[in-house]
Design a protein around this motif. Structure first.
Motif, PDB file in Angstrom:
ATOM      1  N   GLN A 193      51.002   7.894  71.862  1.00 15.18           N
ATOM      2  CA  GLN A 193      52.388   7.916  71.421  1.00 15.18           C
ATOM      3  C   GLN A 193      53.209   6.817  72.090  1.00 15.18           C
ATOM      4  OE1 GLN A 193      53.550  10.074  68.985  1.00 15.18           O
ATOM      5  NE2 GLN A 193      51.357  10.434  68.806  1.00 15.18           N
ATOM      6  N   TYR A 194      52.740   6.330  73.230  1.00 15.86           N
ATOM      7  CA  TYR A 194      53.464   5.311  73.979  1.00 15.86           C
ATOM      8  C   TYR A 194      52.510   4.186  74.351  1.00 15.86           C
ATOM      9  CZ  TYR A 194      56.593   9.252  74.491  1.00 15.86           C
ATOM     10  OH  TYR A 194      57.403  10.328  74.240  1.00 15.86           O
ATOM     11  N   GLY A 195      53.069   3.018  74.561  1.00 12.05           N
ATOM     12  CA  GLY A 195      52.254   1.891  75.002  1.00 12.05           C
ATOM     13  C   GLY A 195      51.398   1.337  73.882  1.00 12.05           C
ATOM     14  N   GLN A 196      50.282   0.741  74.270  1.00  8.30           N
ATOM     15  CA  GLN A 196      49.371   0.110  73.317  1.00  8.30           C
ATOM     16  C   GLN A 196      48.793   1.166  72.375  1.00  8.30           C
ATOM     17  OE1 GLN A 196      46.092  -1.883  75.186  1.00  8.30           O
ATOM     18  NE2 GLN A 196      45.609  -3.058  73.368  1.00  8.30           N
ATOM     19  N   LYS A 197      48.751   0.835  71.084  1.00  6.93           N
ATOM     20  CA  LYS A 197      48.228   1.774  70.097  1.00  6.93           C
ATOM     21  C   LYS A 197      46.752   2.024  70.370  1.00  6.93           C
ATOM     22  CE  LYS A 197      48.213   2.964  65.307  1.00  6.93           C
ATOM     23  NZ  LYS A 197      48.859   2.775  64.043  1.00  6.93           N
ATOM     24  N   THR A 198      46.407   3.298  70.585  1.00  7.16           N
ATOM     25  CA  THR A 198      45.039   3.689  70.890  1.00  7.16           C
ATOM     26  C   THR A 198      44.683   4.947  70.109  1.00  7.16           C
ATOM     27  OG1 THR A 198      45.357   2.852  73.141  1.00  7.16           O
ATOM     28  CG2 THR A 198      43.426   4.218  72.759  1.00  7.16           C
ATOM     29  N   TRP A 199      43.492   4.936  69.519  1.00 13.87           N
ATOM     30  CA  TRP A 199      42.967   6.118  68.845  1.00 13.87           C
ATOM     31  C   TRP A 199      41.910   6.729  69.743  1.00 13.87           C
ATOM     32  CZ3 TRP A 199      41.923   4.551  63.045  1.00 13.87           C
ATOM     33  CH2 TRP A 199      43.149   4.294  62.417  1.00 13.87           C
ATOM     34  N   TYR A 200      41.965   8.056  69.895  1.00 10.75           N
ATOM     35  CA  TYR A 200      41.020   8.774  70.732  1.00 10.75           C
ATOM     36  C   TYR A 200      40.161   9.707  69.874  1.00 10.75           C
ATOM     37  CZ  TYR A 200      43.985   7.188  74.538  1.00 10.75           C
ATOM     38  OH  TYR A 200      44.702   6.417  75.411  1.00 10.75           O
ATOM     39  N   VAL A 235      39.688   3.682  71.086  1.00  6.07           N
ATOM     40  CA  VAL A 235      39.722   2.428  70.335  1.00  6.07           C
ATOM     41  C   VAL A 235      41.143   1.887  70.421  1.00  6.07           C
ATOM     42  CG1 VAL A 235      39.307   1.318  68.119  1.00  6.07           C
ATOM     43  CG2 VAL A 235      37.952   3.304  68.770  1.00  6.07           C
ATOM     44  N   LYS A 236      41.305   0.720  71.072  1.00  6.24           N
ATOM     45  CA  LYS A 236      42.631   0.120  71.262  1.00  6.24           C
ATOM     46  C   LYS A 236      42.856  -0.966  70.224  1.00  6.24           C
ATOM     47  CE  LYS A 236      42.752   1.133  76.141  1.00  6.24           C
ATOM     48  NZ  LYS A 236      42.917   0.656  77.493  1.00  6.24           N
ATOM     49  N   PHE A 237      44.110  -1.020  69.733  1.00  2.00           N
ATOM     50  CA  PHE A 237      44.492  -1.993  68.707  1.00  2.00           C
ATOM     51  C   PHE A 237      45.624  -2.871  69.226  1.00  2.00           C
ATOM     52  CE2 PHE A 237      42.987   1.810  66.522  1.00  2.00           C
ATOM     53  CZ  PHE A 237      42.065   1.291  65.643  1.00  2.00           C
ATOM     54  N   ASP A 238      45.715  -4.106  68.700  1.00  2.00           N
ATOM     55  CA  ASP A 238      46.861  -4.966  68.996  1.00  2.00           C
ATOM     56  C   ASP A 238      47.967  -4.680  67.977  1.00  2.00           C
ATOM     57  OD1 ASP A 238      46.001  -6.219  66.671  1.00  2.00           O
ATOM     58  OD2 ASP A 238      45.309  -8.030  67.677  1.00  2.00           O
ATOM     59  N   SER A 277      39.534  -3.263  71.901  1.00  5.34           N
ATOM     60  CA  SER A 277      38.408  -2.748  72.674  1.00  5.34           C
ATOM     61  C   SER A 277      38.043  -1.356  72.179  1.00  5.34           C
ATOM     62  CB  SER A 277      38.740  -2.698  74.168  1.00  5.34           C
ATOM     63  OG  SER A 277      39.743  -1.739  74.407  1.00  5.34           O
ATOM     64  N   ALA A 278      36.813  -0.974  72.443  1.00  9.49           N
ATOM     65  CA  ALA A 278      36.322   0.368  72.143  1.00  9.49           C
ATOM     66  C   ALA A 278      35.569   0.840  73.378  1.00  9.49           C
ATOM     67  CB  ALA A 278      35.422   0.359  70.918  1.00  9.49           C
ATOM     68  N   ASP A 279      36.211   1.690  74.165  1.00 12.62           N
ATOM     69  CA  ASP A 279      35.637   2.151  75.433  1.00 12.62           C
ATOM     70  C   ASP A 279      35.229   3.615  75.324  1.00 12.62           C
ATOM     71  OD1 ASP A 279      36.245  -0.338  76.658  1.00 12.62           O
ATOM     72  OD2 ASP A 279      38.320   0.346  76.922  1.00 12.62           O
ATOM     73  N   ARG A 280      34.111   3.914  75.944  1.00 12.42           N
ATOM     74  CA  ARG A 280      33.604   5.280  75.922  1.00 12.42           C
ATOM     75  C   ARG A 280      33.524   5.816  77.339  1.00 12.42           C
ATOM     76  NH1 ARG A 280      28.414   7.261  72.502  1.00 12.42           N
ATOM     77  NH2 ARG A 280      28.960   9.402  72.833  1.00 12.42           N
ATOM     78  N   THR A 281      34.042   7.006  77.559  1.00 11.55           N
ATOM     79  CA  THR A 281      33.972   7.654  78.866  1.00 11.55           C
ATOM     80  C   THR A 281      33.314   9.019  78.706  1.00 11.55           C
ATOM     81  OG1 THR A 281      36.184   8.603  78.622  1.00 11.55           O
ATOM     82  CG2 THR A 281      36.030   6.494  79.751  1.00 11.55           C
ATOM     83  N   GLY A 282      32.849   9.558  79.818  1.00 10.73           N
ATOM     84  CA  GLY A 282      32.153  10.835  79.771  1.00 10.73           C
ATOM     85  C   GLY A 282      32.691  11.817  80.788  1.00 10.73           C
TER      86      GLY A 282
END
Length: 152
Positions: free
Chosen positions: A63-70, A94-97, A104-109
């Motif tokens: 909702q804030y900052g860089q657009k990111t889909w989780y 997944v972060k978008f400009d 970027s597309a980062d994966r965490t566990g």
């Protein structure tokens, strides 16, 4: 068949049913991860539309900052009559400009999961603790008529 064989089969059958009743139940929750599709998201090549077409809509968006889909995925395991425990957990971010292209597309566990321990059954709050009777009768006499009050 003689009686002892029937009794033996009944005991073995009961033990098998009891053993399966105590085994853990695996329940996937959230986004179902397909490794091939997740790896196909490429920074600099994909955009919002292609990611939505490949992975579907995200679990939630920033909702804030860089657009990111989780895309959040968990697998819980539980035994009968016991609270579920998280066995596997992953988040694909997944972060978008500003133009909507993948940055970027980062994966965490599980290493990024924060486990919280509640402090008792009540949420601590600031202020004074009041009893039920104080809550019920606390405002009697505190309400004044319009135009009549302190300083008037």
């Amino acid at each position: 068949m003689n009686r002892s064989k029937i009794l033996g089969l009944a005991v073995v059958g009961a033990a098998a049913i009891a053993a399966t009743g105590c085994s853990a139940i695996r329940e996937p929750r959230g986004y179902i991860v397909d490794a091939t599709l997740v790896q196909s998201v490429q920074p600099g090549i994909d955009n919002e539309q292609s990611v939505a077409g490949t992975l579907g809509r995200p679990t939630f968006e920033s909702q804030y900052g860089q657009k990111t889909w989780y895309y959040v995925s968990s697998t819980t395991g539980r035994k009968p009559f016991v609270r579920p425990r998280i066995r596997e957990h992953s988040v694909l971010a997944v972060k978008f400009d500003e133009a909507g292209n993948v940055v970027s597309a980062d994966r965490t566990g599980m290493d990024q999961v924060a486990f919280l321990s509640p402090d008792g059954d009540a949420t601590p709050t600031l202020g004074r603790e009041r009893s039920f009777l104080e809550d019920l009768f606390g405002n009697i006499g505190a309400v004044t008529q319009p135009g009549v009050g302190p300083g008037q």
